[in-house]
Write a protein that holds these residues in place. Structure first.
Motif, mmCIF file in Angstrom:
data_model
loop_
_atom_site.group_PDB
_atom_site.id
_atom_site.type_symbol
_atom_site.label_atom_id
_atom_site.label_comp_id
_atom_site.label_asym_id
_atom_site.label_seq_id
_atom_site.Cartn_x
_atom_site.Cartn_y
_atom_site.Cartn_z
ATOM 1 N N SER A 1 3.022 53.547 -18.605
ATOM 2 C CA SER A 1 3.921 52.705 -19.267
ATOM 3 C C SER A 1 4.567 53.051 -20.320
ATOM 4 N N GLU B 1 8.413 53.272 -20.199
ATOM 5 C CA GLU B 1 9.181 52.087 -19.908
ATOM 6 C C GLU B 1 10.546 52.085 -20.125
ATOM 7 N N PRO C 1 5.073 50.243 -14.192
ATOM 8 C CA PRO C 1 4.818 50.739 -15.558
ATOM 9 C C PRO C 1 3.143 50.244 -15.348
ATOM 10 N N ARG D 1 10.170 44.727 -14.252
ATOM 11 C CA ARG D 1 8.918 45.091 -13.549
ATOM 12 C C ARG D 1 8.825 44.828 -12.002
#
Length: 363
Positions: free
Chosen positions: A52, A55, A78, A5
């Motif tokens: 998301s 991802e 995301p 992330r």
């Protein structure tokens, strides 16, 4: 494989270094670019954010693109489709990932970042949206569109309701209460799911196609795909909608289409997209109410959204190199392996390659 992330604070630091509000265009690329072969020579960091649902695929793409551009680093946050488009329009991201195409208002706003030629969409990621549930001892159930709509509208409240039981002869359904779980954030997955309900369920779904879940429906909510899946996994009797690649061991609904019930699969989702119409901006129009055999109609077409013209050559070269890799056979195969998505067909690839190849610099 989990995506690394890229936090918002870090994103803004990187944006400052990359001047993301400035956007540019590189040398023309052939429409048949495969994303493999000789290194493109571009170097730098590309910042994106949004859906998301992408991802797992984005992890594969950010790693695989180095074969085509060893100096290119891709960081993707995301944060959800709505936040991704907002970040793009604010200059936070060079490209946005979104499970829904930009509307006319957003495309008009994009001209302040991208110049008068605005944006275009690349259908980068195709995946079924699974209707997934947590019900002990039950792995799959059949439901037609009307039943799914009534469940998510809160009109069917127990698993052994006659509307469900009549479509599942021989399946022992308990009287467990149904807990509907939906996305709390603005979500392209929500928009795709409610588009299906709106088009296929008739009057059973009393709401429009929406990106934000209707507040009138009593339900539980969670942020992003991982949130709704986690909440459903921990709640007996819960049901949700999510990108099929991320539902884990949850049970799933086979969706009524014509005279049959179709379980989700990448192939069945691809069948829904192959016959879709393509708009001038690269987005597609799906027939959610189809009765064609073997088609899974709850399909998520997740886009990458780029400026048609960027403000500097370096940023354009980075965006173009990444976009070319994502639509290549190698890129699509990498996403399919990592996320179970359906590779785009050749016609979609050719149309996307033409738009990517025309990326330019604002004059």
């Amino acid at each position: 494989m989990k995506l690394k992330r890229f936090g918002t604070a870090a994103a803004f630091l990187a944006v400052g270094a990359l001047t993301l509000s400035a956007c540019g265009g590189g040398p023309e690329a052939g429409a048949g670019s495969s994303g493999a072969g000789e290194d493109s020579g571009v170097s730098g960091t590309l910042i994106g954010g949004g859906a998301s649902s992408q991802e797992a695929a984005m992890t594969a793409w950010s790693q695989g693109v180095t074969d085509a551009a060893a100096g290119l680093t891709v960081n993707y946050d995301p944060v959800g489709s709505g936040s991704g488009r907002e970040g793009f329009l604010n200059g936070q991201y060079t490209f946005a990932g979104s499970d829904a195409a930009m509307d006319d208002e957003e495309k008009a706003q994009a001209e302040s970042v991208c110049g008068p030629e605005g944006v275009f969409h690349v259908p980068a990621y195709i995946s079924p949206v699974a209707v997934a549930f947590n019900l002990e001892g039950v792995d799959t159930v059949n439901m037609d569109a009307e039943t799914i709509a009534k469940v998510f509208a809160g009109e069917i409240t127990t698993w052994n309701d006659e509307a469900i039981a009549s479509q599942n002869e021989g399946v022992e359904l308990p009287d467990t209460p149904i807990t509907v779980v939906h996305r709390a954030d603005d979500s392209g997955t929500t928009e795709n799911f409610t588009a299906y309900l709106h088009e296929a369920a008739g009057d059973a779904w009393g709401f429009d196609e929406v990106e934000t879940w209707p507040s009138e429906i009593a339900a539980e909510s969670a942020q992003q795909t991982s949130g709704v899946v986690s909440l459903t996994q921990s709640t007996d009797g819960a049901i949700t909608y999510a990108d099929a690649s991320q539902i884990g061991e949850l049970g799933t609904v086979s969706v009524g289409v014509g005279e049959e019930y179709v379980p989700y699969s990448a192939e069945a989702a691809a069948s829904a997209v192959s016959s879709a119409e393509t708009n001038e901006d690269g987005s597609v129009e799906l027939d959610r109410s189809t009765e064609e055999a073997g088609v899974y109609p709850i399909v998520l077409v997740s886009y990458h959204i780029y400026c048609q013209q960027y403000q500097d050559q370096e940023t354009a070269d980075l965006a173009k190199a990444f976009a070319e890799y994502v639509i290549s056979e190698e890129g699509q195969d990498a996403a399919a392996e990592a996320a179970g998505s359906a590779p785009i067909d050749e016609a979609t690839r050719e149309g996307a390659a033409e738009r990517i190849g025309s990326i330019g610099v604002q004059g």
